[in-house]
Design a protein around this motif. Structure first.
Motif, PDB file in Angstrom:
ATOM      1  N   LEU A  74     -24.948 -21.160 -96.588  1.00  0.00           N
ATOM      2  CA  LEU A  74     -25.261 -22.318 -95.752  1.00  0.00           C
ATOM      3  C   LEU A  74     -23.985 -23.052 -95.361  1.00  0.00           C
ATOM      4  O   LEU A  74     -23.809 -23.455 -94.218  1.00  0.00           O
ATOM      5  CB  LEU A  74     -26.201 -23.261 -96.496  1.00  0.00           C
TER       6      LEU A  74
ATOM      7  N   SER B 196     -22.622 -23.504 -91.648  1.00  0.00           N
ATOM      8  CA  SER B 196     -22.374 -24.825 -91.104  1.00  0.00           C
ATOM      9  C   SER B 196     -20.999 -24.874 -90.448  1.00  0.00           C
ATOM     10  O   SER B 196     -20.837 -25.343 -89.330  1.00  0.00           O
ATOM     11  CB  SER B 196     -22.441 -25.851 -92.235  1.00  0.00           C
TER      12      SER B 196
ATOM     13  N   SER C 103     -26.488 -28.570 -92.924  1.00  0.00           N
ATOM     14  CA  SER C 103     -27.201 -27.554 -93.681  1.00  0.00           C
ATOM     15  C   SER C 103     -27.991 -28.261 -94.770  1.00  0.00           C
ATOM     16  O   SER C 103     -27.564 -29.261 -95.310  1.00  0.00           O
ATOM     17  CB  SER C 103     -26.225 -26.554 -94.295  1.00  0.00           C
TER      18      SER C 103
ATOM     19  N   ILE D 255     -30.538 -24.783 -91.387  1.00  0.00           N
ATOM     20  CA  ILE D 255     -29.264 -25.093 -90.762  1.00  0.00           C
ATOM     21  C   ILE D 255     -29.546 -25.657 -89.385  1.00  0.00           C
ATOM     22  O   ILE D 255     -30.592 -25.381 -88.800  1.00  0.00           O
ATOM     23  CB  ILE D 255     -28.348 -23.860 -90.622  1.00  0.00           C
TER      24      ILE D 255
ATOM     25  N   SER E 294     -29.416 -18.319 -88.449  1.00  0.00           N
ATOM     26  CA  SER E 294     -30.525 -18.408 -89.386  1.00  0.00           C
ATOM     27  C   SER E 294     -31.134 -17.031 -89.607  1.00  0.00           C
ATOM     28  O   SER E 294     -31.505 -16.687 -90.724  1.00  0.00           O
ATOM     29  CB  SER E 294     -31.576 -19.394 -88.872  1.00  0.00           C
TER      30      SER E 294
END
Lengths: 362, 362
Positions: free
Chosen positions: A112, A116, A129, A314, A335
């Motif tokens: 994540l 990000s 995130s 996210i 994603s």
DNA sequence: TTTAGCACTCGTTGTGCCGAAGTGCTAATC
DNA sequence: GATTAGCACTTCGGCACAACGAGTGCTAAA
């Protein structure tokens, strides 16, 4: 004031052109500036008429009489739902995305964070995130490790594969055998059921089985309880906050402060995101956001799921005039990739297959 | 221009008054406004003379001719080093601090987050918490848990008690026995030494001992290596960014953007903090900060240590006109508490014992 | 050594004015 | 009937200018 009529193709073209240019320069767009547009071979006067009608219908707004028009929220909504042109990730961008993801990162946390970072880098917007708290998940498997005489380490493997660990002090010396015993008993009695169902009878059964080490059960269960049911204070992270400031929408200090303040209330954001659709990129434009200070912003996000549970999300946050096409594509790509990496059902996207599947939401 | 002479007591009083009032209202303070001050029974003219001299000496600055004076960086420095009055935490504040810390939080991560939150709440400034990467620590103890046929979970207990876990896929089916074997071998050959010393001979010895399951060693070591030597991308977290905006210093968008941008470069900040003194509250005023966009801000922080190693830091960032007294006291209290909780040498501070020990640093 | 007084400086605030941009409307044109 | 050219109108933003006020430095008196 807002009539629900189908837009003529010409109106669509004009609306699209207005949104596009407004997105790129942030200024109200006037009728004259559109005459240079190849798609629109009309005089400014005609365009003015169309614009007046579009405003009448609610798709456009006028900051003041002698300014051009800007899209209304409804205008953005229509744009996102119907007019968005497919953004095509360039080879370079795909390389960036993939290299970020390939970095040894089996853990969701790191994935994540990486996502990000790369989202911010690629889109130029602030990204976020989320790792939502598990609502009292059950432990699939326990492992007990004896660290020293009076300290044990409990390792808990939770449903979605998450691993939690917690140190546990014991009231008196324990040996390896006791630790192993504890492990077995925990796996036998506690594992596999939600913590609410660990009632007194269950605990007593466990204690009975522990024999002389029964005293460990109490501490262990408390420890487990504390660890897995801790609120985990809804982990929301922002990356690239400085990017917000490049848009004049946020040069108003009070507005910016409001937004940042709202973003600090992580629980609210997280619960909002947790309640969203899981199978598409969610686009919340302006007042579609529940939180008041976000009513001037747009939030684009997609959840990450595993075995049907939301395990994270996210997204990107920015002004309503956002490069939706690029943002949606990027969020979707990332994603999907993450879903793929953590072993979800969706395959990671191929390099040519970008289907953002952006549906309306309000 | 800057003469290094001892200040007269009167000059100190005046400087202190100036800094204090400037800190509280952010405006240049004029000679007249000081005449109401009880400590200073002088006419504005006299004060003007003193102020002129203080400016001459470099402690004060004048934004423009007809404005009052504001402290220069040197003025702040002197204030922090010599004039700071002891801030006394109120009972209510101590309660807040302690309640935050008492929350079940044995883990450093959570402690730091909590501390950050309460720091922001109490001081009103943006706070930060840092968890620096461990430079290739060694694993004290391994534990191998068999999750399913082809997945093992490696649990690594590192030096400072940190626990890391990592899933490891095996090339082929393994049973419990193999997992246990792997655990023993890892503990035997790998545990206790830094990863650099795990050389080929060591690995081969381990493989020999593994017998038929030798193939596991390769994957295991790679997995271990990836997990503990991963850069951990220097974890810096900010809490309460919106607080920055309440100070007019940051109403200049470009300046704010610069600062936020600098704070996004987490590695730089972390390495700066890692290099700081470990035994006191560090106060970096203005240009004492290495990073350029932070030259208008002040960073107050203290490291968290365990067994002599820096394992983290907490601090506050804000404008140079900061409530140093309160901030330093709060940071000190919290860092001591955390040090105490994670079992460092320092005892947690008693309720009456606040000795910020603020030394100069540049 | 301190203080009162005064001339001076400079930023801030408020006002009026002008130009630029863009509109809406009307009348002419296709 | 749709499109366009033309024009009067509105509004914002910038600029110059003046009035104001806060605060200073300096001088001379206490």
């Amino acid at each position: 004031m807002v009539k629900k009529v189908e837009l003529t193709p010409r109106k669509k073209t004009i609306l699209k052109a207005i949104v596009n240019t407004h997105i790129s320069n942030g200024e109200p767009v006037g009728s004259k500036s559109l005459t240079t547009n190849q798609q629109i071979a009309l005089s400014s006067a005609t365009i003015r008429n169309e614009m007046a009608e579009l405003e009448e219908m609610g798709y456009l707004e006028q900051p003041h009489t002698s300014a051009g028009r800007i899209p209304s929220e409804m205008g953005y909504r229509f744009y996102v739902d119907n007019l968005l042109q497919q953004y095509k990730l360039t080879a370079g961008e795909i390389v960036k995305l993939n290299s970020m993801l390939k970095a040894k990162a089996a853990e969701l946390d790191r994935l994540l964070d990486n996502a990000s970072r790369v989202m911010t880098a690629l889109t130029g917007y602030t990204s976020l995130s989320v790792k939502p708290q598990n609502i009292s998940p059950s432990v699939i498997k326990f492992s007990v490790i004896r660290v020293d005489g009076i300290t044990l380490l409990l390792v808990m493997i939770l449903e979605a594969g998450t691993v939690k660990t917690s140190y546990m002090s014991t009231p008196s010396e324990v040996d390896d055998e006791a630790a192993l015993k504890l492990q077995n008993v925990l796996n036998h009695h506690i594992a596999g059921q939600p913590m609410e169902q660990v009632t007194l009878p269950v605990m007593m059964a466990a204690e009975r089985e522990m024999g002389e080490h029964a005293f460990l059960i109490q501490s262990a269960i408390k420890c487990i309880y504390d660890t897995i049911s801790e609120p985990e204070h809804a982990d929301l992270r922002l990356e690239g906050i400085d990017r917000l400031l490049q848009y004049r929408e946020y040069s108003d200090v009070m507005r910016l402060r409001g937004l940042l303040g709202a973003l600090e209330k992580k629980d609210e954001i997280v619960s909002m995101i947790s309640g969203a659709d899981t199978d598409k990129v969610n686009v919340l434009i302006g007042s579609e956001n529940a939180v008041d200070p976000m009513k001037d912003s747009t939030l684009v996000f997609k959840t990450i799921t595993q075995d049907g549970h939301i395990v994270g999300a996210i997204g990107v946050i920015g002004p309503c005039r956002m490069d939706y096409s690029k943002v949606i594509t990027t969020v979707d790509y990332l994603s999907r990739s993450i879903n793929g990496l953590i072993g979800g059902a969706l395959p990671p996207p191929g390099e040519n297959e970008n289907d953002p599947n952006n549906g309306g939401s309000s």
